[in-house]
Motif scaffolding. Sequence first.
Motif, PDB file in Angstrom:
ATOM      1  N   LEU A 142       0.839  -1.210   0.000  1.00 59.17           N
ATOM      2  CA  LEU A 142       0.000   0.000   0.000  1.00 59.17           C
ATOM      3  C   LEU A 142       0.871   1.256   0.000  1.00 59.17           C
ATOM      4  O   LEU A 142       0.570   2.246  -0.659  1.00 59.17           O
ATOM      5  N   ARG A 177       0.362   2.918  -3.387  1.00 59.62           N
ATOM      6  CA  ARG A 177      -0.739   3.862  -3.185  1.00 59.62           C
ATOM      7  C   ARG A 177      -0.336   5.051  -2.320  1.00 59.62           C
ATOM      8  O   ARG A 177      -1.144   5.939  -2.089  1.00 59.62           O
ATOM      9  N   GLY A 178       0.868   5.035  -1.810  1.00 57.88           N
ATOM     10  CA  GLY A 178       1.312   6.138  -0.960  1.00 57.88           C
ATOM     11  C   GLY A 178       0.633   6.167   0.400  1.00 57.88           C
ATOM     12  O   GLY A 178       0.621   7.188   1.072  1.00 57.88           O
ATOM     13  N   THR A 179       0.048   5.034   0.809  1.00 62.29           N
ATOM     14  CA  THR A 179      -0.652   4.997   2.093  1.00 62.29           C
ATOM     15  C   THR A 179       0.350   5.070   3.246  1.00 62.29           C
ATOM     16  O   THR A 179       1.295   4.282   3.294  1.00 62.29           O
ATOM     17  N   ASN A 180       0.122   6.000   4.155  1.00 62.87           N
ATOM     18  CA  ASN A 180       0.973   6.186   5.329  1.00 62.87           C
ATOM     19  C   ASN A 180       1.105   4.860   6.090  1.00 62.87           C
ATOM     20  O   ASN A 180       0.141   4.362   6.656  1.00 62.87           O
TER      21      ASN A 180
END
Lengths: 285, 350
Positions: B127, B131-134
């Motif tokens: 992710l 998706r650049g999810t933290n």
Amino acid sequence: MSILSLDLFLSALRLATPIALVALGETFSELSGVINVGVEGTALAGALINAIVAYHSGSPFLAVLGALAVGAFLGLVHATWAVYLRADHVVSGVAVNLLVAGIALFSTRILWGWRGTSPAAATMNPWIFVAIAFLLVGLSQVYIFRTPWGLRLRVVGEHPHAADTAGINVNRARLLYTVLNGALCGLAGAFLFNNLGRFTDGMVGGRGFIGIAAMVVGNYRPLPALAAAYFFGLVDALQMRLQTYIPSQFSIILPYLLTVVVLAGFLGRANVPKALGKPYLKEGR
Amino acid sequence: MRLARELGLILASLALAFGVGALVAQLSGLSPGAVYRELWRGAFGDQYRVFQTLTQATPIMFTSLSFLIAFRAGLFNIGAEGQMYLGAFFGAWAGFTLILPQYLHTVVALLVGALAGALWGFIPGWLRARRGTNEFVSTMMLSYVAIYFTSWLVSPRGPYHGTQWANQTVRILPSAELPRFVRGMQLHWGLVIAGLLCALFWYFLFRTPRGYELRAVGQNPRAAQYAGIDVSRAMILALTLAGALAGLGGAAEILGTHRRFIEFFSPGYGWDGIAGGLIARAHPLAVIPAAVLIGALRAGGMGMDRAGVAPSDFASVLQGIVIFFVVAPELFRIFRRIRRERRVLVHSQP
């Protein structure tokens, strides 16, 4: 009893409050360039001090002041470490969380002999916090985007050198907004205490991190962050009602899982302040 | 030279932290002298206690390595606790389901646990990369998911509710047990595995191209990308390894210490791993003494409680203070810096 009812939306409104307050605080500190993942522990400390003061003084008002003060203090500690001592922001925030988690267990045992819980103490109507949160979010939206101070705040996080050249004290601004973030987290903790009527060490239960998620979804703007917080509050409220229908573990999982799903589905990460997480060195680059 | 400075820094941080801890104890109405004496006695007083300290340190070595490997790639794995729970459950599952010869069974069960943890690290890694999810938030959230999912698996309504009296699985088969060193003591071979992994990961990070890539991404992802390093792959690798290490630690804890999966069995070893990785200043070999220190605080904390001088949780407070002083890189250099800055200022005067 039907799951979807007015009651559900009202409790969603209530449960969104701590998430919205944390999200708002984090918006301020991150706009100024300081990441604070210590929000979880800071909210827990707010709830703890609220319980202690309410128990000993019997004044719910004084107790909330105590929560605000301890939140601001922890914000000050984090800012000192992250801004002046140049600790990694996330690491320093994690240290706040670990320290408060230890203190919560320790002090409840010292004070009341119970590990991680307090006796019931004086509370005030939690709806007061709901109203305050709405008011603060509205004011902040105006402050950040419609006032010169808000512009300065954004410059500090976006281009600290330019801010410095314009005569803004970058580190002091970061300190101030991180303290503000801490105070708002303390307020979130105060809400959690007044909502439940007693302190438990699991009462924040990830809502601080969910607040950060709401800030990310809100893309550094208070009003959209409030909407995101309301969504998470709705999930939280739904979760409690679902416990009669599905195993409680699954309903507990729901808000955490949805937070990941929402973050993963959210792609508009355009507004990240450029100097986020970086120390400001006058002489450097 | 560098080693001596790092060591000095750590020891100074520890001394400062224990000083502040004494102050906290005093303010809480406890006797600092008695607290530290019982803490030491509880952790290192006799052979039994030393073994208890090492038993506590074993899972913390795994979770510290887990935090460290992600940290080296510039990522935060805050979800070691949940990865450990998944590894623990699936390690136990392999331990009571599969029929295999001794030793091989143990190895397979450990690997199954590592695999389950790896999956729980891969998801946030993927992710993050795609998706650049933290990853800070996602590993944390997924940690809760894993803890409550395994709790459901062994609950009365779940499929692996093994005993009437508690939410736990049935016992693992003897062939899957991780052997203990001494009869009647919980200390098991997981400690040796953890120690070897510390060495292995030192080699990986500092002596292999993959490890170099991982560190390069951690130091400056953009520069790493320009240098032709596949940043996404390095990130996914780091978090997958982090998950695998925590999962392996969970499986070892079950196969060696508890011999069955018990819901909520961990007293927070995943969190201790963050502390351990930070105290070790993200060096794999330093993880060994760091984990022993935290294990000693845990074991010593219980000793303190038994002796009635302080609640065991005072050890957690102490641990929190230690971390604070360890993580501020400038704290011990600040006076020197102020002096230097003043000099620069004086020299730059026209």
